[in-house]
Design a protein around this motif. Sequence first.
Motif, PDB file in Angstrom:
ATOM      1  N   ASP A 186      19.834  13.806  -7.201  1.00  0.00           N
ATOM      2  CA  ASP A 186      20.175  13.414  -5.862  1.00  0.00           C
ATOM      3  C   ASP A 186      21.111  12.055  -5.950  1.00  0.00           C
ATOM      4  O   ASP A 186      20.890  11.270  -6.718  1.00  0.00           O
ATOM      5  CB  ASP A 186      18.823  12.516  -5.291  1.00  0.00           C
ATOM      6  CG  ASP A 186      19.146  12.305  -3.817  1.00  0.00           C
ATOM      7  OD1 ASP A 186      19.445  12.989  -2.854  1.00  0.00           O
ATOM      8  OD2 ASP A 186      19.171  11.007  -3.439  1.00  0.00           O
ATOM      9  N   PRO A 187      22.376  12.370  -5.470  1.00  0.00           N
ATOM     10  CA  PRO A 187      23.070  11.177  -5.334  1.00  0.00           C
ATOM     11  C   PRO A 187      22.959   9.974  -4.696  1.00  0.00           C
ATOM     12  O   PRO A 187      22.156   9.966  -3.909  1.00  0.00           O
ATOM     13  CB  PRO A 187      24.727  12.091  -4.807  1.00  0.00           C
ATOM     14  CG  PRO A 187      23.947  12.945  -4.015  1.00  0.00           C
ATOM     15  CD  PRO A 187      22.905  13.312  -4.366  1.00  0.00           C
ATOM     16  N   VAL A 188      23.870   8.910  -4.746  1.00  0.00           N
ATOM     17  CA  VAL A 188      23.702   7.840  -4.020  1.00  0.00           C
ATOM     18  C   VAL A 188      23.813   7.989  -2.689  1.00  0.00           C
ATOM     19  O   VAL A 188      22.864   7.470  -1.833  1.00  0.00           O
ATOM     20  CB  VAL A 188      24.868   6.579  -4.416  1.00  0.00           C
ATOM     21  CG1 VAL A 188      24.834   5.486  -3.401  1.00  0.00           C
ATOM     22  CG2 VAL A 188      24.346   6.425  -5.818  1.00  0.00           C
ATOM     23  N   ASP A 189      24.605   8.933  -2.074  1.00  0.00           N
ATOM     24  CA  ASP A 189      24.628   9.082  -0.432  1.00  0.00           C
ATOM     25  C   ASP A 189      24.095  10.479  -0.127  1.00  0.00           C
ATOM     26  O   ASP A 189      24.260  11.058   0.675  1.00  0.00           O
ATOM     27  CB  ASP A 189      26.247   9.289  -0.321  1.00  0.00           C
ATOM     28  CG  ASP A 189      26.914  10.338  -0.924  1.00  0.00           C
ATOM     29  OD1 ASP A 189      26.359  10.983  -1.856  1.00  0.00           O
ATOM     30  OD2 ASP A 189      28.077  10.629  -0.720  1.00  0.00           O
ATOM     31  N   GLY A 190      22.728  10.765  -1.021  1.00  0.00           N
ATOM     32  CA  GLY A 190      22.061  11.874  -0.665  1.00  0.00           C
ATOM     33  C   GLY A 190      20.844  11.817   0.194  1.00  0.00           C
ATOM     34  O   GLY A 190      20.986  10.830   1.294  1.00  0.00           O
ATOM     35  N   PRO A 240      22.083   6.779  -8.418  1.00  0.00           N
ATOM     36  CA  PRO A 240      21.886   8.051  -8.427  1.00  0.00           C
ATOM     37  C   PRO A 240      20.779   8.531  -9.040  1.00  0.00           C
ATOM     38  O   PRO A 240      20.087   7.758 -10.095  1.00  0.00           O
ATOM     39  CB  PRO A 240      23.156   8.547  -9.094  1.00  0.00           C
ATOM     40  CG  PRO A 240      23.594   7.419  -9.922  1.00  0.00           C
ATOM     41  CD  PRO A 240      23.108   6.344  -9.376  1.00  0.00           C
ATOM     42  N   HIS A 241      20.114   9.860  -8.933  1.00  0.00           N
ATOM     43  CA  HIS A 241      19.123  10.239  -9.794  1.00  0.00           C
ATOM     44  C   HIS A 241      19.415  11.556 -10.584  1.00  0.00           C
ATOM     45  O   HIS A 241      19.888  12.260 -10.091  1.00  0.00           O
ATOM     46  CB  HIS A 241      17.822  10.345  -8.837  1.00  0.00           C
ATOM     47  CG  HIS A 241      16.690  10.306  -9.664  1.00  0.00           C
ATOM     48  ND1 HIS A 241      15.835   9.274 -10.287  1.00  0.00           N
ATOM     49  CD2 HIS A 241      15.701  11.489 -10.128  1.00  0.00           C
ATOM     50  CE1 HIS A 241      14.879   9.667 -10.981  1.00  0.00           C
ATOM     51  NE2 HIS A 241      14.714  11.065 -10.912  1.00  0.00           N
ATOM     52  N   TYR A 242      18.743  11.741 -11.890  1.00  0.00           N
ATOM     53  CA  TYR A 242      19.159  12.765 -12.774  1.00  0.00           C
ATOM     54  C   TYR A 242      17.714  13.563 -13.101  1.00  0.00           C
ATOM     55  O   TYR A 242      16.899  12.922 -12.884  1.00  0.00           O
ATOM     56  CB  TYR A 242      19.873  12.335 -13.937  1.00  0.00           C
ATOM     57  CG  TYR A 242      21.047  11.591 -13.651  1.00  0.00           C
ATOM     58  CD1 TYR A 242      22.378  12.357 -13.575  1.00  0.00           C
ATOM     59  CD2 TYR A 242      21.168  10.357 -13.518  1.00  0.00           C
ATOM     60  CE1 TYR A 242      23.611  11.626 -13.140  1.00  0.00           C
ATOM     61  CE2 TYR A 242      22.409   9.430 -13.302  1.00  0.00           C
ATOM     62  CZ  TYR A 242      23.375  10.248 -13.235  1.00  0.00           C
ATOM     63  OH  TYR A 242      24.736   9.349 -12.754  1.00  0.00           O
TER      64      TYR A 242
END
Length: 392
Positions: free
Chosen positions: A244-248, A231-233
């Motif tokens: 952005d999440p893993v499933d984003g 995931p990104h922060y």
Amino acid sequence: MTVHEIDRRLGAHIAADELPGLAWLVAIGDDVTTGAIGHLDAAGTTPVRTDTIFRISSMTKPLTAVATSILIDDGVLDPAEPVDALLPELADRRVLANPAAELTDTVPANRPITVDDLLTFRLGWGMDFADFAPTPLDAAWNDLELGWGPPTPARMPAPNTWLARLGTLPLRYQPGERWLYHVGASVLGLLVARAAGRPLSEFLADRVLRPLGMADTGFSVPAEKLARFSPHYAEIDGARTVFDPVDGQWSTPPAFEGGGDGLVSTLADYHRFARMLRDGGALDGTRILSERAVTAMTTNHLTPEQLARGGPSPDGSAGWGYGVGVQLRDLPDGPRAGAYGWAGGLGSIWSTDGPVIAILLTDQSWGSAGPPPVFATFERILGELARTADPL
């Protein structure tokens, strides 16, 4: 310098909660060392691994430049040729009378945009690192949803739509006049696709990724690899927030394959790409680029006058090759003259300095003031290693 020392110096930034996690690679000749520190999730339950997949944002630009350089090697493109035949949307340009002018206050372009203009980011559009004051062109850019700021692949229009919208706008500067960031790489991605007669992703996969064994690099992450995806922060209003999440946005193939910022990759994959360039365009007996093309990529193309008006580094210490920054003088706490590479605003950096390749991938975006302190630490480590080139 020991592996423990690198982990200690980089890990101090994780301990200070400046970012959740990171992975690093240092290669001195054929001696490769990697490490992973911190976690993928804010709760601290999933550790970063050396094979974690990260969004590399602007570290995409060098791969797009390589794709373009392959087509130059093949004789399909010529750096000096206008792009009008392949990108007719950009023919017959108008140019703003001054960068802050209204969109109707224009003059004719002195000449067409060339392939070289795209590769060197001198096409006339892009971010001006010397002046961030908002202009009517910036407002129109946002209104047309052409992409400004952090990459958002799922929100971008289809390539032909994007290019048609772009073609309605005047240039900020005359072709060849100024170095302006990013837009040249986005246009290059579309040029490669049209010149090759297939999507950028297919050409990259066929001519770069598969030959180099870069199995985890692409414009999206397949379902079977999402367990290795980070995931990104981002820091928003002083708080760490999921950008952005893993499933984003990177969990499905995008309509717009961003040649400037769209790829994901891993330490191992990007190291193979960097090795290919360091070793003159070939890796393990497989030639990707001619040596002449590598030299063109890693040599500064900007004039002293252009560098003085605003280039890749605020202090003027770096120029621009084809898709990469090129160090023009030694930095006391960083790379030496001749080093090249680039960084990504989603938290990544790569540099090749002589025999030393260094890569840092993180799961947090840079702040508005630039890269977080861990990047300065990493560049100091690179500089120390490049000056000794002793095995770790």
